[in-house]
Design a protein around this motif. Structure first.
Motif, PDB file in Angstrom:
ATOM      1  N   SER A  97      -8.959   4.478   9.971  1.00 25.99           N
ATOM      2  CA  SER A  97      -8.028   3.404  10.352  1.00 25.99           C
ATOM      3  C   SER A  97      -7.705   2.525   9.146  1.00 25.99           C
ATOM      4  O   SER A  97      -6.545   2.151   8.933  1.00 25.99           O
ATOM      5  CB  SER A  97      -8.647   2.563  11.468  1.00 25.99           C
ATOM      6  N   ASP A  98      -8.729   2.211   8.332  1.00 21.29           N
ATOM      7  CA  ASP A  98      -8.496   1.404   7.135  1.00 21.29           C
ATOM      8  C   ASP A  98      -7.575   2.141   6.163  1.00 21.29           C
ATOM      9  O   ASP A  98      -6.681   1.548   5.557  1.00 21.29           O
ATOM     10  CB  ASP A  98      -9.829   1.093   6.450  1.00 21.29           C
ATOM     11  N   ALA A  99      -7.806   3.458   6.007  1.00 24.13           N
ATOM     12  CA  ALA A  99      -6.955   4.258   5.126  1.00 24.13           C
ATOM     13  C   ALA A  99      -5.522   4.280   5.628  1.00 24.13           C
ATOM     14  O   ALA A  99      -4.561   4.249   4.836  1.00 24.13           O
ATOM     15  CB  ALA A  99      -7.504   5.674   5.008  1.00 24.13           C
ATOM     16  N   ALA A 100      -5.344   4.334   6.953  1.00 29.84           N
ATOM     17  CA  ALA A 100      -4.003   4.348   7.533  1.00 29.84           C
ATOM     18  C   ALA A 100      -3.282   3.034   7.240  1.00 29.84           C
ATOM     19  O   ALA A 100      -2.063   3.020   6.992  1.00 29.84           O
ATOM     20  CB  ALA A 100      -4.083   4.595   9.035  1.00 29.84           C
ATOM     21  N   ILE A 101      -4.008   1.920   7.276  1.00 30.74           N
ATOM     22  CA  ILE A 101      -3.399   0.620   6.950  1.00 30.74           C
ATOM     23  C   ILE A 101      -2.933   0.613   5.503  1.00 30.74           C
ATOM     24  O   ILE A 101      -1.806   0.200   5.192  1.00 30.74           O
ATOM     25  CB  ILE A 101      -4.405  -0.522   7.216  1.00 30.74           C
ATOM     26  N   MET A 102      -3.801   1.102   4.605  1.00 29.86           N
ATOM     27  CA  MET A 102      -3.441   1.137   3.191  1.00 29.86           C
ATOM     28  C   MET A 102      -2.240   2.052   2.967  1.00 29.86           C
ATOM     29  O   MET A 102      -1.307   1.716   2.224  1.00 29.86           O
ATOM     30  CB  MET A 102      -4.633   1.613   2.359  1.00 29.86           C
ATOM     31  N   GLU A 103      -2.235   3.202   3.621  1.00 30.28           N
ATOM     32  CA  GLU A 103      -1.124   4.144   3.472  1.00 30.28           C
ATOM     33  C   GLU A 103       0.185   3.531   3.976  1.00 30.28           C
ATOM     34  O   GLU A 103       1.243   3.707   3.362  1.00 30.28           O
ATOM     35  CB  GLU A 103      -1.423   5.436   4.226  1.00 30.28           C
ATOM     36  N   SER A 104       0.110   2.796   5.068  1.00 34.14           N
ATOM     37  CA  SER A 104       1.334   2.197   5.618  1.00 34.14           C
ATOM     38  C   SER A 104       1.907   1.152   4.673  1.00 34.14           C
ATOM     39  O   SER A 104       3.135   1.013   4.560  1.00 34.14           O
ATOM     40  CB  SER A 104       1.031   1.573   6.985  1.00 34.14           C
ATOM     41  N   LYS A 105       1.047   0.414   3.982  1.00 29.53           N
ATOM     42  CA  LYS A 105       1.527  -0.595   3.042  1.00 29.53           C
ATOM     43  C   LYS A 105       2.161   0.054   1.812  1.00 29.53           C
ATOM     44  O   LYS A 105       3.156  -0.452   1.271  1.00 29.53           O
ATOM     45  CB  LYS A 105       0.369  -1.516   2.634  1.00 29.53           C
ATOM     46  N   ILE A 106       1.593   1.192   1.373  1.00 27.40           N
ATOM     47  CA  ILE A 106       2.194   1.901   0.242  1.00 27.40           C
ATOM     48  C   ILE A 106       3.521   2.524   0.669  1.00 27.40           C
ATOM     49  O   ILE A 106       4.490   2.531  -0.094  1.00 27.40           O
ATOM     50  CB  ILE A 106       1.219   2.974  -0.287  1.00 27.40           C
ATOM     51  N   LEU A 107       3.588   3.012   1.912  1.00 32.75           N
ATOM     52  CA  LEU A 107       4.837   3.548   2.438  1.00 32.75           C
ATOM     53  C   LEU A 107       5.894   2.449   2.510  1.00 32.75           C
ATOM     54  O   LEU A 107       7.076   2.670   2.194  1.00 32.75           O
ATOM     55  CB  LEU A 107       4.598   4.150   3.818  1.00 32.75           C
ATOM     56  N   GLU A 108       5.465   1.271   2.883  1.00 35.26           N
ATOM     57  CA  GLU A 108       6.381   0.128   2.934  1.00 35.26           C
ATOM     58  C   GLU A 108       6.886  -0.213   1.535  1.00 35.26           C
ATOM     59  O   GLU A 108       8.076  -0.497   1.333  1.00 35.26           O
ATOM     60  CB  GLU A 108       5.663  -1.075   3.550  1.00 35.26           C
ATOM     61  N   LEU A 109       5.989  -0.186   0.550  1.00 37.95           N
ATOM     62  CA  LEU A 109       6.375  -0.438  -0.836  1.00 37.95           C
ATOM     63  C   LEU A 109       7.360   0.628  -1.317  1.00 37.95           C
ATOM     64  O   LEU A 109       8.358   0.318  -1.986  1.00 37.95           O
ATOM     65  CB  LEU A 109       5.130  -0.448  -1.731  1.00 37.95           C
ATOM     66  N   SER A 110       7.103   1.883  -0.948  1.00 43.00           N
ATOM     67  CA  SER A 110       7.984   2.985  -1.349  1.00 43.00           C
ATOM     68  C   SER A 110       9.379   2.810  -0.759  1.00 43.00           C
ATOM     69  O   SER A 110      10.392   3.075  -1.418  1.00 43.00           O
ATOM     70  CB  SER A 110       7.386   4.321  -0.907  1.00 43.00           C
ATOM     71  N   GLY A 111       9.428   2.349   0.490  1.00 40.59           N
ATOM     72  CA  GLY A 111      10.709   2.179   1.164  1.00 40.59           C
ATOM     73  C   GLY A 111      11.591   1.120   0.533  1.00 40.59           C
ATOM     74  O   GLY A 111      12.809   1.115   0.749  1.00 40.59           O
ATOM     75  N   LEU A 112      11.006   0.225  -0.235  1.00 38.62           N
ATOM     76  CA  LEU A 112      11.784  -0.834  -0.888  1.00 38.62           C
ATOM     77  C   LEU A 112      12.438  -0.358  -2.184  1.00 38.62           C
ATOM     78  O   LEU A 112      13.265  -1.074  -2.759  1.00 38.62           O
ATOM     79  CB  LEU A 112      10.877  -2.035  -1.193  1.00 38.62           C
ATOM     80  N   GLN A 113      12.074   0.859  -2.640  1.00 41.16           N
ATOM     81  CA  GLN A 113      12.591   1.351  -3.910  1.00 41.16           C
ATOM     82  C   GLN A 113      13.744   2.329  -3.687  1.00 41.16           C
ATOM     83  O   GLN A 113      13.802   3.015  -2.672  1.00 41.16           O
ATOM     84  CB  GLN A 113      11.472   2.044  -4.715  1.00 41.16           C
ATOM     85  N   GLU A 114      14.637   2.401  -4.643  1.00 40.88           N
ATOM     86  CA  GLU A 114      15.784   3.294  -4.552  1.00 40.88           C
ATOM     87  C   GLU A 114      15.435   4.656  -5.153  1.00 40.88           C
ATOM     88  O   GLU A 114      14.748   4.738  -6.166  1.00 40.88           O
ATOM     89  CB  GLU A 114      16.981   2.705  -5.294  1.00 40.88           C
TER      90      GLU A 114
END
Length: 833
Positions: free
Chosen positions: A250-267
């Motif tokens: 679950s902790d890893a999933a939280i970290m992955e979701s935040k990195i996915l969110e960071l990725s989504g902000l990039q072009e």
């Protein structure tokens, strides 16, 4: 098909001499099932295991026994699982070395030891006896390499095999600005990782209160293209590394979701469809290991390659017990591509202090150096280092010592000199043997340095494979006076009083001196993890399995190094014929690299006249450095060409920007510094002492590198003043020690008079008057007045001539005049112009 070229042990690999080999697939039976696997006894070994079975059937079996079996047979290594009657494979069978040898051959690859199944199994978490799986893997690699090196079939090979074919794709890269990071990933790190990885914790400082620091330290641990592969996620999901709840997934999933969110902000960065490109590669997943031996390591007893990349321990992977692991203390950072960076004392934003960095072993573990080196009576210190500057002095790079004044052996830096301090029955431990100032062998760049000591040759220093040519003035001695209570330290002294700044990429301690040939071989092999990247260009040249190959490494935490490009086809039946190649460039993450295009002007023909099947055709001897963006796990590389075969790209060079009007510079100072030769000439003229006077010439030669080299007063350093002072003392000593010269300079002064009375009744003015007349200029708006200088000199003479109730020594008068002379000659009067 894959070509092969044999390379003998310790031979040098040229850019064109590339070898290939098909590795067979080896299977290793697990030590029981996942849930019932028997664990070895990892307690301290009760002693060495004696062997009383059948004799080794061949020299190769004997080599296996000495290199592998002897090191792994103990119960606290592999003996409790894979010994006699144990689980297959029984490669440490204690009753029959020949059976153990046969079993070991099923799980090792002597041509590529690091790829042996014995190694990869342990690297994946199978019963490592140390605190790090990678350390056990490195030690096993060392054992297998030593076995391979002593085998009759010890030819070293490098594998070239076809990577997966993929076109350069749309990629996403981390931005330069940390704002997006601070709004996505950073809050999780700050909340749950700051206790260990904050400002006062351990590297990496991914949760530093300084957002720029945290971002830089986190970049290589974030994969925007595949967030699940990010190191920040993997450490939680698979290593259960300090999860903040009981559910690591679950902790890893939280970290992955935040990195996915960071990725989504990039072009996304698409590749220009007009470019003429090769296929694409990623270093970590597509690179082929190019570290295939060639180093001489038979007598290494301590080895630091800094592969861990994180944590507070630099592991000794020599395989020689006890492991002399080093604890990282103070300002030490890991360097990408294997290494550590040692920094000075720094102040934190919270007002605290981080001490100057060092890596230090315990005295108990360091005692193995005493035991083994006093036994052989010789040693070699080998290091790959990049000094941070050429101004640091008495800065310890590698030392086995007790303090700044007590040691067994030390490699140190003083300006542009490498110095060796060494204790023996004929050497003073604090008198350095050094390279010459004028040679300037020490440079602020990556260098290979070797210090040898043997009774036959004394101390020797090698830099980048070549001997310095300096001759040890001391006679051969013994190491019998060494102290076994000292500690091995990198980057400082044990007492912290001799800090060094710079990067250390590798350190090895050998129990025998290296020959010049061995030193050169180790230099030529290089340092760090190296890969071959095979860029597929088959569709551009119409030849099967055609590649342009580079040797690539991560140069440091911020860049990659590309060298030695060559063209090759893995199909031995084809050769190139009159294929033009022009304008080759490196691409990274969907675009051509902005700088580092060393082959942009390449213009040649791929042809059988220059091509050798199995070896290929060299393209250039040039190398280059390009910037690291996301890290070796995700950065995607490709090549572009202006012309390759019948394919062309009409490149339009960007117009040069118009020249802007230069900005007005700050007014320069009217006051400057005299340079080293001007200072020497001034002192000679003012004192009348010849520059070639032996003591003066020797002092100038010694401190020349420490004197100013440019006239800009903003470049003044405290070391300049120290060197000027030494020169002034020597010139004044030469002047006043010469009876005729001093009588002419100080007419009427009685040098034979006692200090208590020599300066009375006008005696003082007989000293200060000539000094002011000869040394001090007049009518300068920025200088002190003559009266101020005379008053200061008078006070100095009064203090020095007050010898107390015991009275002054007979030569005190002469000493006082020398001091007064040096005080004026060594002042700004001489230094400033």
């Amino acid at each position: 098909m894959i070509k092969k070229i044999r390379r003998q042990k310790n031979s040098l690999r040229s850019a064109a001499s590339i070898a290939t080999l098909v590795l067979s697939t080896l299977l290793l039976s697990a030590c029981g099932g996942e849930s019932t696997e028997a664990l070895p006894n990892t307690a301290a070994s009760s002693g060495s295991t004696s062997y009383n079975g059948p004799s080794p059937a061949s020299d190769d079996v004997q080599n296996f026994k000495l290199s592998v079996w002897d090191n792994l047979v103990q119960d606290n290594r592999c003996g409790s699982c894979h010994g006699t009657g144990g689980q297959s494979p029984t490669f440490v069978d204690s009753q029959n070395i020949n059976t153990a040898y046969a079993q070991a051959n099923t799980i090792v690859d002597l041509s590529s030891p690091s790829q042996s199944l014995m190694v990869t199994k342990v690297a994946g978490g199978h019963n490592c006896w140390a605190t790090s799986d990678s350390v056990c893997a490195d030690i096993l690699t060392t054992y297998i390499t030593n076995w391979a090196g002593g085998s009759s079939n010890s030819a070293k090979t490098i594998e070239l095999s076809a990577p997966a074919i993929k076109d350069p794709g749309n990629t996403v890269s981390l931005p330069d600005d940390p704002t997006d990071f601070s709004n996505t990933v950073y809050p999780v790190l700050e909340d749950f990782c700051s206790e260990c990885h904050g400002d006062n914790g351990q590297t990496p400082y991914i949760a530093s209160s300084n957002i720029e620091t945290a971002y830089e330290q986190s970049k290589s641990r974030i994969d925007l293209n595949t967030p699940a592969n990010s190191r920040l996620v993997v450490r939680l999901a698979f290593d259960a590394h300090n999860c903040w709840t009981e559910d690591c997934e679950s902790d890893a999933a939280i970290m992955e979701s935040k990195i996915l969110e960071l990725s989504g902000l990039q072009e996304l960065q698409p590749v220009d469809p007009e470019l003429l490109t090769s296929k694409a590669l990623v270093l970590d997943s597509d690179g082929l290991l190019a570290n295939a031996g060639g180093r001489f390591e038979d007598n290494i007893i301590a080895l630091y390659e800094f592969k861990a990349g994180e944590g507070q321990t630099a592991f000794d992977t020599s395989g020689v017990s006890p492991a002399l692991n080093l604890t990282l203390i103070g300002n030490v950072d890991w360097v990408g591509g294997w290494g550590i960076d040692i920094g000075p004392e720094v102040q934190t934003e919270q007002g605290g202090t981080v001490p100057a960095g060092k890596a230090q072993g315990s005295t108990a573990d360091s005692s193995k150096l005493h035991t083994l080196l006093t036994g052989t009576g010789e040693y070699a210190i080998e290091a790959w280092v990049a000094p941070g500057n050429i101004t640091q002095e008495d800065a310890r790079i590698v030392t086995y010592s007790g303090s700044a004044t007590t040691r067994n052996m030390t490699l140190s830096q003083s300006l542009q000199r490498y110095e060796v301090l060494h204790r023996s029955t004929t050497s003073d431990e604090n008198t350095p043997f050094a390279t010459q100032d004028g040679d300037k062998l020490l440079q602020a760049t990556l260098q290979h340095v070797v210090v040898n000591y043997s009774p036959g040759t004394g101390r020797q220093i090698f830099v980048n494979g070549q001997p310095s040519g300096d001759i040890d003035p001391d006679d051969a001695g013994l190491l019998s006076e060494w102290d076994d209570s000292f500690a091995l330290v990198l980057g400082n002294e044990t007492d912290g009083n001799s800090p060094w700044q710079g990067a250390i990429r590798m350190v090895a301690i050998h129990e025998r001196a290296l020959t010049p040939e061995q030193v050169l071989a180790n230099f030529e092999v290089g340092v760090g993890q190296k890969f071959f990247l095979l860029f597929n260009v088959s569709d551009l040249v119409d030849l099967a399995e055609s590649y342009i190959v580079f040797e690539v490494s991560q140069f440091d935490s911020f860049s990659y190094r590309f060298t030695s490009p060559f063209f090759i086809s893995l199909d031995e039946t084809v050769e190139p014929s009159n294929i033009p190649l022009q304008g080759m460039r490196l691409g990274i993450n969907g675009k051509e690299a902005a700088v580092g295009q060393a082959w942009a002007n390449l213009d040649l023909v791929l042809d059988s006249e220059f091509y050798e099947p199995g070896t290929g055709q060299p393209l250039s001897r040039l190398g280059t450095i390009i910037a690291l963006e996301n890290g070796p796990e995700t950065d995607e590389f490709f090549l572009t060409f202006d012309r390759l075969g019948s394919n062309t790209y009409a490149r339009t060079e960007s117009a040069l920007p118009s020249e802007a009007e230069p900005a007005d510079l700050e007014p320069s100072s009217d006051i400057g510094l005299k340079t080293f030769d001007e200072i020497n000439e001034s002192m000679a003229r003012m004192t009348g002492v010849s520059k070639t006077q032996p003591a003066v010439l020797n002092t100038f030669t010694t401190v020349k590198q420490q004197l100013p080299t440019i006239e800009n007063i903003d470049g003044f350093l405290s070391s300049h003043q120290m060197a000027v002072t030494q020169m002034a003392i020597q010139y004044c000593d030469a002047l006043i020690s010469d009876g005729v010269a001093r009588a002419d300079f100080f007419p009427g002064f009685d040098f034979s008079a006692p200090a208590e009375t020599a300066f009375d009744h006008g005696g003082k003015s007989l000293v200060t008057g000539p000094l002011l007349a000869r040394f001090v200029g007049e009518n300068l708006s920025t200088q002190p007045t003559v009266l101020e200088v005379e008053t200061e000199l008078g006070s100095l003479i009064d203090r020095l001539s007050d010898c107390g109730t015991g009275g002054c020594s007979d030569d005190r008068t002469e000493t006082i005049v020398k001091a007064s002379c040096a005080a004026v000659l060594g002042s700004a009067t001489t230094l400033v112009q």
